[in-house]
Design a protein around this motif. Structure first.
Motif, mmCIF file in Angstrom:
data_model
loop_
_atom_site.group_PDB
_atom_site.id
_atom_site.type_symbol
_atom_site.label_atom_id
_atom_site.label_comp_id
_atom_site.label_asym_id
_atom_site.label_seq_id
_atom_site.Cartn_x
_atom_site.Cartn_y
_atom_site.Cartn_z
ATOM 1 N N UNK C 27 0.843 -1.200 0.000
ATOM 2 C CA UNK C 27 0.000 0.000 0.000
ATOM 3 C C UNK C 27 0.880 1.252 0.000
ATOM 4 N N UNK C 28 1.895 1.235 0.846
ATOM 5 C CA UNK C 28 2.789 2.390 0.937
ATOM 6 C C UNK C 28 3.553 2.599 -0.366
ATOM 7 N N UNK C 32 3.649 5.878 -2.712
ATOM 8 C CA UNK C 32 4.898 6.496 -3.131
ATOM 9 C C UNK C 32 4.916 6.681 -4.648
ATOM 10 N N UNK C 33 4.477 5.663 -5.352
ATOM 11 C CA UNK C 33 4.445 5.746 -6.818
ATOM 12 C C UNK C 33 3.497 6.839 -7.268
ATOM 13 N N UNK C 34 2.376 6.961 -6.557
ATOM 14 C CA UNK C 34 1.411 8.003 -6.928
ATOM 15 C C UNK C 34 2.018 9.386 -6.752
ATOM 16 N N UNK C 37 4.309 10.039 -9.527
ATOM 17 C CA UNK C 37 3.580 10.399 -10.740
ATOM 18 C C UNK C 37 3.127 11.850 -10.693
ATOM 19 N N UNK C 38 2.732 12.240 -9.505
ATOM 20 C CA UNK C 38 2.277 13.613 -9.320
ATOM 21 C C UNK C 38 3.412 14.591 -9.623
ATOM 22 N N UNK C 39 4.578 14.260 -9.116
ATOM 23 C CA UNK C 39 5.745 15.109 -9.360
ATOM 24 C C UNK C 39 6.010 15.217 -10.865
ATOM 25 N N UNK C 40 5.981 14.078 -11.517
ATOM 26 C CA UNK C 40 6.179 14.087 -12.977
ATOM 27 C C UNK C 40 5.171 14.992 -13.654
ATOM 28 N N UNK D 24 5.576 23.438 -4.974
ATOM 29 C CA UNK D 24 4.734 22.245 -5.005
ATOM 30 C C UNK D 24 5.578 20.999 -5.239
ATOM 31 N N UNK D 25 6.628 21.125 -6.042
ATOM 32 C CA UNK D 25 7.514 19.970 -6.226
ATOM 33 C C UNK D 25 8.193 19.625 -4.908
ATOM 34 N N UNK D 26 8.666 20.652 -4.228
ATOM 35 C CA UNK D 26 9.357 20.384 -2.966
ATOM 36 C C UNK D 26 8.426 19.748 -1.940
ATOM 37 N N UNK D 27 7.205 20.195 -1.946
ATOM 38 C CA UNK D 27 6.230 19.616 -1.006
ATOM 39 C C UNK D 27 5.994 18.141 -1.349
ATOM 40 N N UNK D 28 5.848 17.864 -2.615
ATOM 41 C CA UNK D 28 5.611 16.486 -3.039
ATOM 42 C C UNK D 28 6.812 15.596 -2.744
ATOM 43 N N UNK D 29 7.996 16.137 -2.959
ATOM 44 C CA UNK D 29 9.186 15.328 -2.671
ATOM 45 C C UNK D 29 9.292 15.031 -1.189
ATOM 46 N N UNK D 30 8.862 15.980 -0.405
ATOM 47 C CA UNK D 30 8.879 15.748 1.038
ATOM 48 C C UNK D 30 7.915 14.620 1.388
ATOM 49 N N UNK D 31 6.731 14.675 0.820
ATOM 50 C CA UNK D 31 5.740 13.607 1.044
ATOM 51 C C UNK D 31 6.321 12.256 0.652
ATOM 52 N N UNK D 32 6.943 12.249 -0.509
ATOM 53 C CA UNK D 32 7.512 10.999 -1.015
ATOM 54 C C UNK D 32 8.549 10.451 -0.036
ATOM 55 N N UNK D 33 9.381 11.339 0.458
ATOM 56 C CA UNK D 33 10.414 10.919 1.404
ATOM 57 C C UNK D 33 9.781 10.369 2.681
#
Lengths: 87, 87, 87, 87
Positions: C27-28, C32-34, C37-40, D24-33
């Motif tokens: 699930x995690x 993470x993949x989502x 994708x959002x970043x992309x 927004x990219x930085x926020x998303x990267x933080x989430x990803x991390x």
DNA sequence: ACCTCGCTGTCAATGC
DNA sequence: GCATTGACAGCGAGGT
């Protein structure tokens, strides 16, 4: 038999070339590993002499970064000179 | 001045030795990188000749694993023989 | 039968826990993949608006490095203050 | 002054948009991390409970591959059905 | 369509 | 012995 399958798929020449390629890669990887071992030995020797290897690794890293930055700066300079018709 | 600080912290001999160490590591790392480039070149050549490099890498990996397993098996055997006083 | 083997090796509770663990990791990873994708998508949008994505990625990277350096500097400062009994 | 150069190159609106994008990219990267950290935590917990994390990672990987293969098979099936006018 | 490059995930080495 | 950290290979995306 698998050898037959291989025989069917590749010509003798192709198989020989493949074998050569594999051999040469394996030889190179061995060399690489040896050099890596050598590097480890140098660090070990330095450590034995009382140097702080962590700091030493940092020195190496910083010098590498500096070198890289210099190269990048040179590349930019070349670009500019080229643009100005100076080369 | 930093150089003074360095002079205070290390003897001349220690600094010379440090310099030597750094030089030799950098030289070895350069060698290692060169061998790595060489390996890449071999893969590139193989690719140009129509080989599937992904499959090729797999072959190399499998052979390396086999070699490793053999070595481990040999090591175990040696251990047993040693334990039995056969060596 | 494999299920029997599994039954023999793990208790029911252990298997349940394992299943839960796998599910939660999967699930995690999906999350993470989502986010990835959002970043992309954000980069793609920026590109569509005429921004140079390569430069943009550089900006992000540099800011991250700066942040890291600041954090390291803060950590060092904290260490000093702590050593001085200022905290 | 750099700010002037920036002012000359981009309109205020363009700069605002750029700032938004970076944020927004930085926020998303933080989430990803964070999600990545969460995954690590789950593995750590599993390890603490006595599971072999390497095997666990393998399970996850295999299941992912299976899923992928299923999806590919489904995609092919859909293509065929579509071609046959069955969808 | 290929190729280069950045990223991620894995593995080994070091310090605690 | 384990946990952290750094190096490496493999993969995927983006550009030409």
């Amino acid at each position: 038999m698998d050898a037959d399958a291989a025989a069917a798929a590749l010509t003798q020449a192709a198989r020989d070339k493949l074998k050569q390629t594999v051999m040469s890669i394996e030889k190179l990887e061995e060399e690489k590993a040896e050099v890596g071992d050598h590097i480890k030995a140098v660090y070990a020797e330095a450590k034995a002499m009382g140097y702080d290897t962590k700091a030493l690794r940092n020195v190496i890293k910083l010098r590498k970064m500096d070198r890289r930055e210099r190269e990048e700066a040179d590349a930019i300079l070349d670009t500019y000179l080229l643009a100005l018709g100076e080369i």
